[in-house]
Design an enzyme around this catalytic site. Sequence first.
Site, PDB file in Angstrom:
ATOM      1  N   ASP C 169       0.862  -1.187   0.000  1.00 10.79           N
ATOM      2  CA  ASP C 169       0.000   0.000   0.000  1.00 10.79           C
ATOM      3  C   ASP C 169       0.897   1.236   0.000  1.00 10.79           C
ATOM      4  O   ASP C 169       1.454   1.598   1.030  1.00 10.79           O
ATOM      5  CB  ASP C 169      -0.910   0.014   1.242  1.00 10.79           C
ATOM      6  CG  ASP C 169      -2.008  -1.049   1.176  1.00 10.79           C
ATOM      7  OD1 ASP C 169      -1.835  -2.044   0.440  1.00 10.79           O
ATOM      8  OD2 ASP C 169      -3.045  -0.880   1.851  1.00 10.79           O
ATOM      9  N   LYS C 233      -6.675   3.205  -3.695  1.00  6.77           N
ATOM     10  CA  LYS C 233      -7.137   3.223  -2.312  1.00  6.77           C
ATOM     11  C   LYS C 233      -7.366   4.663  -1.898  1.00  6.77           C
ATOM     12  O   LYS C 233      -6.609   5.555  -2.286  1.00  6.77           O
ATOM     13  CB  LYS C 233      -6.069   2.545  -1.445  1.00  6.77           C
ATOM     14  CG  LYS C 233      -6.306   2.574   0.051  1.00  6.77           C
ATOM     15  CD  LYS C 233      -5.211   1.771   0.797  1.00  6.77           C
ATOM     16  CE  LYS C 233      -5.269   1.992   2.301  1.00  6.77           C
ATOM     17  NZ  LYS C 233      -4.175   1.330   3.015  1.00  6.77           N
ATOM     18  N   LYS C 269     -10.034   0.209  -2.856  1.00  6.64           N
ATOM     19  CA  LYS C 269     -10.004  -0.016  -1.421  1.00  6.64           C
ATOM     20  C   LYS C 269     -10.297   1.274  -0.666  1.00  6.64           C
ATOM     21  O   LYS C 269      -9.432   2.146  -0.581  1.00  6.64           O
ATOM     22  CB  LYS C 269      -8.628  -0.563  -1.000  1.00  6.64           C
ATOM     23  CG  LYS C 269      -8.503  -0.742   0.518  1.00  6.64           C
ATOM     24  CD  LYS C 269      -7.157  -1.327   0.922  1.00  6.64           C
ATOM     25  CE  LYS C 269      -6.961  -1.274   2.439  1.00  6.64           C
ATOM     26  NZ  LYS C 269      -5.632  -1.721   2.855  1.00  6.64           N
TER      27      LYS C 269
END
Lengths: 496, 282, 333
Positions: C169, C233, C269
């Site tokens: 991430d 995300k 996400k």
Amino acid sequence: MTENVNPFAYAPAPESRELVSIESSYDLFINGKFVAPKSKKRFVTINPATEEVLSKISLGGKDDLDLAVKAARRAYESVWSKLPGKERGKYLYRIARLMQERAREFAVLETLDNGKPIRETRDTDIPLAIQHFFYHAGWADKLEFAGNGANPRAHGVVGQIIPWNFPLLMLAWKVAPALATGNTVVLKPAETTSLTALLFAQICIDAELPPGVVNIVTGDGSTGASLVAHNGVDKFAFTGSTEVGKAINRSLASSGKPVTLELGGKGANIVFEDAAIDQAVEGIVQGIFFNQGHVCCAGSRLLVQENIHDHLIEKLERRIEKIRVGDPMDKNTDLGAINSKEQLQKIIELTQSGEIEGAKAWQPDCALPSRGFWFRPTIFTNVTGAHRIAREEIFGPVLSVLTFRTPQEAIEKANNTPYGLAAGVWSEKGSRLLWASRELKAGVIWANTYNKFDAASPFGGYKESGWGREGGRHGLLPYLTHSSTPRVKPSKGVRK
Amino acid sequence: MSKDRIDVKKTYKLFINGAFPRSESGRSYPIYRKGSKVLLAQPAQASRKDLRDAVRAAREARLKWQSATAYNRSQILYRIAEMMEGRRLQFVEEIMAQASLTKSVAEKEVSEAIDLWVWYAGWCDKVGQISGANNPINGPFYNFTSPEPIGVVGVFAESDSSLLGLVRAMAPALAGGNTVVVLASERYPLSAITLSEVIATSDVPAGVINILTGIRNELTPWLASHMEVDGLDISGEKSRRVEIRTLATENLKRVADFGSSTSPNRILALMDQKTIWHPIGI
Amino acid sequence: MAKVLRKVEMNQGRTSSSDLATDFGISDDRSLELFLKTLPGVDQVGVEARAAELATRSIKKESKSWAIDMAISMVDLTTLEGADTEGKVRSLCNKAHRPDPTDLGVPHVGAVCVYNDMVGIARSHLDAIGAKEIPVAAVSTAFPSGRASMEVKLRDTRDAIEAGASEIDMVIDRGAFLSGYYKSVFDEIVAIKKECGGRAHLKVILETGELVTYDNVRRASYLAMIAGADFIKTSTGKVTPAATAPVVLIMLQAVRDFFDRTGIQIGVKPAGGIRTSKDAIKQLVLVNEIAGPEWLNPRYFRIGASALLNDLLMQRMKMRDGYYASSNYVSVE
């Protein structure tokens, strides 16, 4: 709609019907009481989503209207016109509060009677109706600021006829300003949708509104015609089709009575190449599928700039595939039932003409309930200005798509109609929005939005879409006169 | 009520940021039944630091109150009227005790105060419609003017009125979307605190209305000079008016001065007019 | 019936973004800026209204049961505290594997998400308890601010992968984005993607709360997708607002449109602020109606959360038992 690929097809989520108790038959509401119709006639009202009989409604005749008009006259002269605006306003506030307290009950009843989804009655119709009472309550003691002179006066008894597409909301649009300005009312709801008006009558009783200030006479077209013809009415307000509106105005022409008309439309929704395309798609959907397209200001003609046509239609079709058609009581339903068999026939007839005239129809492949009146959301492409579906009001979930190449052409096509109620414009360029808004001949222009309503915002049409405005400060003016004496003398035989 | 039972008496406190604190100074001052030595209550005697806290609360609350829709503000002010109606007996008794008025006069004052909230509640979503304008300027521009709240308004409640003068001064500032810091009548402060208890149960966001009781002379210069106060309503103030106006000049506070009149102009006096230009073209 | 969409191969291990950039006509600073600025605008009022409308969807009975289990399997169970310890991470791994030890019907979560130095501990503990199938996600590239040299960011990423992270991430350089240095943001993603190679999935954190406008969210989404993100995300969880419904809606619209154009399916996400089952179900409604049911699985949709899992478990108990559950019956990590 997508069972085979989507395990997340929403389970039924019905709103509780227990919230309402519908009586087996209803009387008329005259002089603060429910009274049996002198006509002795009644007719059934059904749930258009199931064809189930909901109740029997009284068919008001001439004698009933006489009583209602007399009651309204008496209430006007003995109570309502003498009451200070401040106190009149308090009655309207009371009505607004009582409606707020029973809002969900109104929503369920409206959905059962009209066929529109509970999401719309719950989130749009009923809250807006309440806002109209709240907003106008505040005007009752401020009429000298409304812009009709220092000493504005009521007309007296107002006759009002409302349509079936937003039954309670249209009642509020009519009754709230009429009462706030000091008029008394004889109202005729639409034949197929009287139930919420009758529940509203109960609210009037609970608010201890003086008898006769609001009278509700249910019935059919003949009842409406009798109300129009009644010489005890001082002012008239009508919402409905242009055809009937013209007939009403013709019959009132000799009397010189003031008339407000809110009639049909064939709204253009113009999408320029630089529009925020996903929100434009939403706006198009809102514009034509809100309330099953039973909206006089519906954006039923989509005008798309040619260079984005294919892309936009692709996005639009994908969006329409997500529309959930079915049980109006289900909280997840987006598109409910067509209000009546007659209306469904009219929609079918006009869409058939579209196909015959060469336009290309597209519908999502969604299942429809087996009983009740239903029509799939429909888009027609390859439509030209000469097609009937580009000119006549369909009043259903049917969109006609036309294209344009330049801004001027868009405006020319948009204005090429006898109607002029509302239009939409989509562009990320402010100056273009304002330019298009200025050029469009319509009473309401929605820029980068569509089908927005508010008690503080005037609504009404240009050209054959009617005259007069409802809502806002402007909406008060048709219910006021600034002459120092009443415009119409009280009819004979009325107790002073 | 049976003589056997001892009354439970209320503590009268300040109203700041939706809470009811005592003065940070720990002071209070006695209020007697008019013309007697019977103690009615000992409300808090606010200090300049309480005033500072009240202004800070009002400042923070601006966004909440201004960004609420006018319809929403209208319903909240109407709610104040509803809640007052439910406690009218208490208001009547306090007015009678503080000012030594007859019951019918006190009742009339309470009724008028309630109706005044209703009147101003109705203005929230209308004042722009009588004051705004679409201006026919000479050029291809869309040009419109509409009123906007100025921010925090310091309100000097009428000193010889318990309730009506208080409502008369604070309601217009609120209807226009301002937040307020109110100096209650020094002699008759009890109605102001009871009103704040009504306000606390009327969905008014915390900090929108702040009410201070205390010695007017002590608080006046601090309120008039506070640089984060944007306007003053001095309609109810009879003393030190030149001083107040002079202090207010430092940040050009808008000063409303309407005596006891009731008018939409009172709302507009505490609003600024904004004009927006936008070109029109393809 | 919605038309059945083209099935495409999953894009895991998509290593080269240069072909894609060429397809979009992007070769340099100028062409990237031009591309981003020709994306259609987003109308704030319109998108917020649509998100609010979808939030009124009422999910009941079997749909709700299905949604709760699906949401559990989508949770990236996260701990990102300065005070994290080995013990805390191990206990989180146990929770990830058996969210409710009394009910083995509860699926395991999507991943465990930790800081870099905890990756090895999480990986080895998961392996030890028989949860090899649960990936470990590492927040890298000088998370959460991203204020470090490229060298450090690359090293950070390599460390995480070598310690056993199979999902990275990363944060984008919001400062560069807001200054208009799009290409530098783009190049960073490309470089990190290259570092991930076929070994780790790349989730690109846009930190939408700092990008502020919906137009920026749309632009950053495209920038990340073209540069090689496997997932986009919303947030680090350290900035509010985080995963608001309109922001997620825009990102879902972006992956949908990107798929229609390229045939490449990118995941989404949301992270930050999703604490209740109701919040999670609203997210699934957005996925279903905006991107489409093809995104309704943990491969293409994850929810970054910590407290959410227990609320989902309590809702699950309520549906099973017929009465409201108590937090005394779910474990606290």
